[in-house]
Design an enzyme around this catalytic site. Structure first.
Site: not given
Ligand SMILES: Cc1cc2nc3c(=O)[nH]c(=O)nc-3n(C[C@H](O)[C@H](O)[C@H](O)COP(=O)(O)OP(=O)(O)OC[C@H]3O[C@@H](n4cnc5c(N)ncnc54)[C@H](O)[C@@H]3O)c2cc1C
Ligand SMILES: *[C@@H]1O[C@H](CO)[C@@H](O)[C@H](O)[C@H]1NC(C)=O
Ligand SMILES: *[C@@H]1O[C@H](CO)[C@@H](O)[C@H](O)[C@H]1NC(C)=O
Ligand SMILES: *[C@@H]1O[C@H](CO)[C@@H](O)[C@H](O)[C@H]1NC(C)=O
Ligand SMILES: *[C@@H]1O[C@H](CO)[C@@H](O)[C@H](O)[C@H]1NC(C)=O
Length: 543
Positions: A108, A118, A174, A178, A181, A470, A472-473
């Site tokens: 995560r 995650s 947003c 992170g 991800g 997509y 990431n969605y």
């Molecule tokens: C409010 C909101 C706004 C968003 N806006 C956008 C946007 O403008 N553009 C866009 O492209 N997307 C957007 N997203 C989608 C976002 O890009 C994805 O949800 C992204 O995967 C989130 O990354 P995270 O690290 O926060 O999530 P996490 O939930 O921590 O991780 C997401 C996935 O990646 C894996 N992962 C996380 N960290 C690592 C790591 N260090 N190494 C390997 N794998 C890892 C996790 O296991 C999981 O499978 C948005 C999502 C939300 C909730």
């Protein structure tokens, strides 16, 4: 070069003797802690690295990055351990001990995964929570930023702003998303038409592989480096950091947000928008947000269309561009706000004008119950069909849609350049979104059904065979039809996965399968591919 390749191949077969072991004598619990103690520097204070359910801060750490309340119920399975590494070596230890104790690993970073992948699992698991590893080093001379996986986008934008008013980075809108991800899954934002995706600007990365080794671009090899630029990080290892190329932004940019209703001929506006965005000046991004709204004074529910824009240039130029390309929108000078790029980040996050820039460092995001889906549109939807869509949206009352235009730079990058395949030929991406406040499975069912119904309704208007989405969605409705996320790049991802993680340790509900866990046909294909590669290397080497 050839020798290097050969070495690389040999390295793949070289598995260092496993330095850790999970003794069979005691319970898994004690084993895991024991493994961790044995493989960590004695000076490191484990009470801030390893948490079990008996630790007082376990619950707050678990919940801090749960961004979807659907996965924060009493029924939701909780992790056996949460590991919060303070150093890169702790990540290696976490991977090795989780593996040797037969637990499943969830990684995560920002916790924004729409399906909670995650931090949830059906089998006993460990959360590797990266939030402490969030260093950022912006180097304006080199125009790069070194960013650790646990950083959020807001922190990256803030650190860039501290050092330069003419640099930015093309990533999500947003600020609490992170890095780990977001970037491993593609990453797009409102500069997509000018600069493409986040993954188009990666110069290096650090990754902990299944054997606990810390690799960089040169030691991981071209294929694995390619895979973690959009193939989904959690498939291949733990991303520690990315080194990013910054992009140029002008000192003044212009934004607007204008709302239009049925009386403003919204159908004509959206119809026209679909036709112009692919070719229009790539400095311009106009997002369309469609929401069913019920007026305060009890009128009928109707669709409200909001046009939100970022223009990498001044207001005058924007007005003249809009007058020639999209006069129907009726954009006025008074609708336009000129500001720095960093301020535009706040504007796009709905912060009030003149909010202090350091809100970008606020890592809190108020979670709701939610579900998201996505689609790609390759040909404009007719005015008649748009009218039907407005009707459907008002009937369903709740889900909204966001249209994000492509074109511009997205047409210039080949689908094969990175695992992200939705480039040329896509007019725009649709995000389906629904959020609610009621707890419970009945509410979940009710709202998820609504968004699925809308998605079904859209079938004739969006990409097909396969209907694409997509990564990431994240949407578990897709199941393991990975071609929807990756198209033709899926096969290459499987090949890479099978080499770097043959035992399929890094897995979740939608992870890329390793050949060992795949069907016979794929195994055969893989064997052929591999023999070919090996022959190639050996042949060339003989020369
Ligand atoms: C409010 C909101 C706004 C968003 N806006 C956008 C946007 O403008 N553009 C866009 O492209 N997307 C957007 N997203 C989608 C976002 O890009 C994805 O949800 C992204 O995967 C989130 O990354 P995270 O690290 O926060 O999530 P996490 O939930 O921590 O991780 C997401 C996935 O990646 C894996 N992962 C996380 N960290 C690592 C790591 N260090 N190494 C390997 N794998 C890892 C996790 O296991 C999981 O499978 C948005 C999502 C939300 C909730
Ligand atoms: C956390 O729990 C472990 C195992 O139960 C225990 O050994 C440790 O002392 C606890 N740490 C803190 C800070 O409470
Ligand atoms: C809507 O379209 C009609 C017919 O094309 C036109 O007469 C009218 O002025 C338009 N209304 C607005 C608000 O643009
Ligand atoms: C913010 O608001 C102030 C006061 O209303 C105004 O003078 C200023 O131009 C605004 N700035 C932006 C960037 O809109
Ligand atoms: C951080 O953001 C959250 C959610 O928007 C908000 O509730 C909180 O007050 C903010 N914290 C600070 C210090 O601004």
């Amino acid at each position: 070069m050839i020798m290097v390749r050969l070495l690389f191949f040999l390295l793949l077969f070289y598995q260092p003797k496993f330095p850790t072991s999970c003794s069979q004598k005691t319970t898994t619990n004690e084993n895991f802690i024991h493994c961790f103690i044995k493989n960590t520097n004695p000076d490191d204070d484990l009470s801030h690295i390893v948490y079990t359910s008996t630790n007082s801060s376990y619950a707050s750490i678990l919940q801090a990055y749960i961004k979807n309340l659907r996965f924060n119920t009493p029924k939701t399975r909780k992790p056996e351990y949460i590991i919060t590494p303070l150093k890169k070596s702790h990540v290696s230890t976490a991977v090795l001990c989780t593996k040797s104790c037969g637990l499943s690993l969830r990684i995560r970073s920002g916790g924004h995964d729409f399906e909670g992948l995650s931090y949830i699992s059906d089998i006993p698991f460990v959360i590797l929570d990266m939030f402490n590893l969030r260093a950022i080093d912006v180097n304006i001379d080199k125009q790069t930023a070194y960013v650790e996986a646990g950083a959020i986008l807001g922190e990256l934008y803030y650190r860039i702003w501290e050092k330069s008013k003419v640099h930015g980075f093309p990533a999500g809108i947003c600020p609490t998303v992170g890095i780990g991800g977001h970037i491993s899954g593609g990453g797009y934002g409102n500069m997509i038409r000018k600069y493409g995706l986040s993954v188009d600007h990666i110069v290096d990365a650090e990754l902990v592989d299944v054997n606990g080794r810390i690799l960089d671009k040169s030691s991981m090899g071209e294929d694995l480096f390619w895979a973690i630029k959009g193939g989904g990080g959690a498939n291949f290892g733990v991303v520690l950091s990315y080194t990013l190329d910054l992009v140029y932004v002008p000192e003044r940019v212009t934004v607007f947000r204008v709302m239009r209703f049925a009386k403003d001929n919204v159908t004509k506006l959206v119809y026209k928008w679909q036709h112009i965005m692919e070719d229009i000046d790539e400095n311009l991004f106009i997002r369309v947000v469609l929401q069913p709204v019920t007026p305060k004074h009890n009128g009928p529910t109707a669709v409200r269309v909001t046009f939100i824009s970022l223009f990498l240039g001044g207001a005058e130029k924007l007005i003249s561009l809009m007058n020639s390309e999209f006069p129907e929108l009726g954009l006025q000078k008074s609708d336009c706000l000129e500001m720095s790029w960093a301020q535009s980040v706040l504007f796009w996050s709905n912060y009030e004008n003149e909010t202090a820039m350091n809100v970008l460092l606020n890592r809190t995001y108020n979670a709701a119950y939610s579900k998201r889906k996505s689609d790609y549109v390759t040909k404009p939807i007719s005015e008649n069909d748009l009218e039907l869509l407005w009707k459907k949206l008002t009937e369903l009352e709740k889900p909204g849609l966001v249209f994000n235009p492509y074109g511009g730079k997205m047409r210039e990058v080949s689908d094969l350049e990175t695992p992200f395949p939705h480039r040329n030929g896509n007019l725009y991406k649709i995000q389906y979104s629904i959020s609610w406040k009621e707890a419970g499975e009945n509410a979940d069912k009710k709202y998820i059904n609504k968004i699925r119904e809308l998605h079904d309704f859209m079938t004739p208007y969006v990409s097909n065979s396969p209907r694409r989405a997509y990564l990431n969605y994240r949407d578990v409705d897709i199941g393991v039809t990975h071609k929807k996320y990756f198209k033709g790049n899926f096969d290459k991802l499987v090949k890479i996965k099978s080499i770097v993680d043959a035992e399929n340790f890094f897995r979740n509900e939608q992870s890329i399968p390793a050949i060992k866990s795949a069907g016979k046909k794929q195994k055969m294909e893989y064997a052929i591919y591999f023999t070919k590669c090996l022959c190639l290397v050996l042949n060339l080497n003989l020369w």
